[in-house]
Design an enzyme around this catalytic site. Structure first.
Site, PDB file in Angstrom:
ATOM      1  N   GLU A 242       9.065  -4.312  10.735  1.00 41.00           N
ATOM      2  CA  GLU A 242       9.520  -2.875   9.731  1.00 41.00           C
ATOM      3  C   GLU A 242       9.814  -1.819  11.200  1.00 41.00           C
ATOM      4  O   GLU A 242       9.321  -1.579  12.059  1.00 41.00           O
ATOM      5  CB  GLU A 242       8.657  -2.036   9.395  1.00 41.00           C
ATOM      6  CG  GLU A 242       9.026  -0.548   8.888  1.00 41.00           C
ATOM      7  CD  GLU A 242       7.954  -0.464   7.695  1.00 41.00           C
ATOM      8  OE1 GLU A 242       6.502  -1.203   7.295  1.00 41.00           O
ATOM      9  OE2 GLU A 242       8.254   0.719   7.543  1.00 41.00           O
TER      10      GLU A 242
ATOM     11  N   GLU B  68      -1.642  -5.546   8.733  1.00 41.86           N
ATOM     12  CA  GLU B  68      -0.830  -5.209   9.790  1.00 41.86           C
ATOM     13  C   GLU B  68      -1.734  -5.176  11.024  1.00 41.86           C
ATOM     14  O   GLU B  68      -2.553  -4.836  11.126  1.00 41.86           O
ATOM     15  CB  GLU B  68      -0.354  -3.616   9.229  1.00 41.86           C
ATOM     16  CG  GLU B  68      -0.037  -3.238   7.965  1.00 41.86           C
ATOM     17  CD  GLU B  68       0.400  -1.957   7.728  1.00 41.86           C
ATOM     18  OE1 GLU B  68       0.193  -0.655   8.937  1.00 41.86           O
ATOM     19  OE2 GLU B  68       1.192  -1.371   6.614  1.00 41.86           O
TER      20      GLU B  68
ATOM     21  N   ASP C  63      -1.119  -5.502  -0.112  1.00 47.48           N
ATOM     22  CA  ASP C  63      -2.006  -6.004   1.275  1.00 47.48           C
ATOM     23  C   ASP C  63      -3.126  -5.020   0.919  1.00 47.48           C
ATOM     24  O   ASP C  63      -3.593  -4.761   0.071  1.00 47.48           O
ATOM     25  CB  ASP C  63      -0.721  -3.797   1.383  1.00 47.48           C
ATOM     26  CG  ASP C  63       0.758  -4.125   2.289  1.00 47.48           C
ATOM     27  OD1 ASP C  63       0.707  -4.794   2.938  1.00 47.48           O
ATOM     28  OD2 ASP C  63       1.127  -3.701   1.800  1.00 47.48           O
TER      29      ASP C  63
ATOM     30  N   LYS D 145      -1.147  -9.209   2.979  1.00 44.08           N
ATOM     31  CA  LYS D 145      -0.613  -8.766   4.043  1.00 44.08           C
ATOM     32  C   LYS D 145      -1.661  -8.162   5.015  1.00 44.08           C
ATOM     33  O   LYS D 145      -1.839  -7.270   4.412  1.00 44.08           O
ATOM     34  CB  LYS D 145       0.927  -7.924   3.876  1.00 44.08           C
ATOM     35  CG  LYS D 145       1.149  -7.840   4.957  1.00 44.08           C
ATOM     36  CD  LYS D 145       2.938  -7.407   4.751  1.00 44.08           C
ATOM     37  CE  LYS D 145       3.004  -5.823   3.934  1.00 44.08           C
ATOM     38  NZ  LYS D 145       2.844  -4.966   4.598  1.00 44.08           N
TER      39      LYS D 145
ATOM     40  N   ASP E 162       1.145  -2.034  -0.129  1.00 43.09           N
ATOM     41  CA  ASP E 162      -0.254  -0.167  -0.160  1.00 43.09           C
ATOM     42  C   ASP E 162       0.912   0.902  -0.111  1.00 43.09           C
ATOM     43  O   ASP E 162       0.222   2.180  -0.481  1.00 43.09           O
ATOM     44  CB  ASP E 162      -1.060  -0.057   1.490  1.00 43.09           C
ATOM     45  CG  ASP E 162      -0.409  -0.080   2.566  1.00 43.09           C
ATOM     46  OD1 ASP E 162       0.725  -0.836   2.596  1.00 43.09           O
ATOM     47  OD2 ASP E 162      -1.044   0.011   3.886  1.00 43.09           O
ATOM     48  N   SER E 163       2.273   1.150   0.200  1.00 42.88           N
ATOM     49  CA  SER E 163       3.091   2.144  -0.149  1.00 42.88           C
ATOM     50  C   SER E 163       2.724   2.376  -1.549  1.00 42.88           C
ATOM     51  O   SER E 163       3.339   3.931  -2.297  1.00 42.88           O
ATOM     52  CB  SER E 163       4.780   1.607   0.073  1.00 42.88           C
ATOM     53  OG  SER E 163       4.793   0.660  -0.943  1.00 42.88           O
TER      54      SER E 163
HETATM   55  O1  KIV Z   1       3.748  -1.399   1.298  1.00 43.16           O
HETATM   56  C1  KIV Z   1       4.874  -1.630   1.870  1.00 43.16           C
HETATM   57  O2  KIV Z   1       5.788  -1.498   0.791  1.00 43.16           O
HETATM   58  C2  KIV Z   1       5.066  -2.677   2.924  1.00 43.16           C
HETATM   59  C3  KIV Z   1       6.774  -2.486   3.150  1.00 43.16           C
HETATM   60  C4  KIV Z   1       7.854  -1.467   3.274  1.00 43.16           C
HETATM   61  C5  KIV Z   1       6.685  -3.822   4.101  1.00 43.16           C
HETATM   62  O3  KIV Z   1       4.209  -2.676   3.796  1.00 43.16           O
END
Ligand code: KIV
Length: 272
Positions: free
Chosen positions: A191, A124, A92, A122, A53-54
């Site tokens: 992280e 969090e 994510d 993924k 989600d980055s």
């Molecule tokens: O969204 C992302 O890129 C991440 C990584 C930094 C682990 O969760």
């Protein structure tokens, strides 16, 4: 060329990743958000591609990961799965799609899997979202955990500083990690936590622990645009830049502009 070590072209599975940890083999993971980058990253031999989600920051220019929607994540993940043939593709779950309750979490998880072709998701968080993680696992969807600095909680943390420096937070992270493994997660991202804590988590779990800003672990993950040097402004201590694509791209574009303006492009060979 180092990195192109993929004589074994079989698809990476969650079981193979767990086996790699058993054999002491390190796991390499990078983000991708589009078809072209995913093809390059996959062909270079990466084991895991994260549709992070980055994308909210890197692709859309938002300050945080919070604004990205499920539709936008689906678009990015669908593009990545078209490009990645060998790597395990993890997507994510974006903010707001799994925090309300397990039923909503499972519905959104199923939607992402059906519409993207991703291999895993993924999420969090630790015990706070354990029921949702268990429900998603019960639906047959592999889950990767994410502890430590969890950017979807940035408004609660108030800072992107290193997490779990204090004993109480370190103990909670360790027990969250064990709970995620017991629930059935196949892997875990940690992280921005102290190196000694990463080592403890790695030694306490059978599943692979992938670090970012946490020192040595069973594997490492970076945002691909950061490690390729496309993003000049972002320079945390943990980031190693493997290229300076910002300069390379700016120079190439500058040359193109000059060639167009001077009438050098297109030349005799570059026309019909
Ligand atoms: O969204 C992302 O890129 C991440 C990584 C930094 C682990 O969760």
């Amino acid at each position: 060329m180092a990195g192109y070590l993929v004589e074994d072209t079989r698809k990476i599975t969650t079981n193979r990743l767990i086996e790699m940890k058993k054999q002491g083999k390190k796991i390499a993971m990078l983000t991708s958000y589009d078809y072209t980058m995913a093809q390059i990253v996959d062909q270079a031999g990466i084991e895991i591609i994260l549709v992070g989600d980055s994308a909210s920051n890197v692709m859309a220019g938002n300050e945080t990961t919070l604004p990205i929607t499920i539709e936008q994540m689906i678009y990015h993940a669908r593009s990545v799965t078209r490009g990645a043939k060998r790597a395990l593709v993890v997507c994510d779950m974006p903010f707001g799609t799994y925090q309300v309750n397990p039923v909503e979490g499972v519905k959104n998880a199923i939607r992402i899997m059906q519409e993207t072709g991703a291999d895993a998701l993924k999420l969090e968080g630790g015990v706070e979202i354990l029921d949702t993680i268990k429900a998603i696992l019960n639906a047959g969807i592999p889950v990767m955990g994410h502890l430590g600095l969890t950017p979807q909680s940035i408004n609660k943390f108030g800072t992107y500083a290193v997490r779990a420096k204090e004993e109480a937070e370190a103990q909670k992270l360790l027990s969250d990690a064990k709970a995620l493994e017991e629930a059935g997660c196949f892997s875990l991202v940690v992280e921005k936590i102290p190196t000694a804590l990463t080592e403890k988590v790695c030694n306490s779990l059978h599943i692979p622990v992938i670090g970012i800003g946490g020192g040595p672990a069973d594997g490492q993950v970076l945002v691909v645009h950061d490690m390729l040097g496309m993003n000049k402004g972002f320079a945390p201590k943990f980031l190693r830049r493997y290229a300076d694509l910002h300069t390379i791209m700016t120079d190439a574009i500058g040359q193109y502009i000059m060639d167009v303006k001077e009438g050098d492009f297109p030349n005799e060979e570059e026309r019909y």
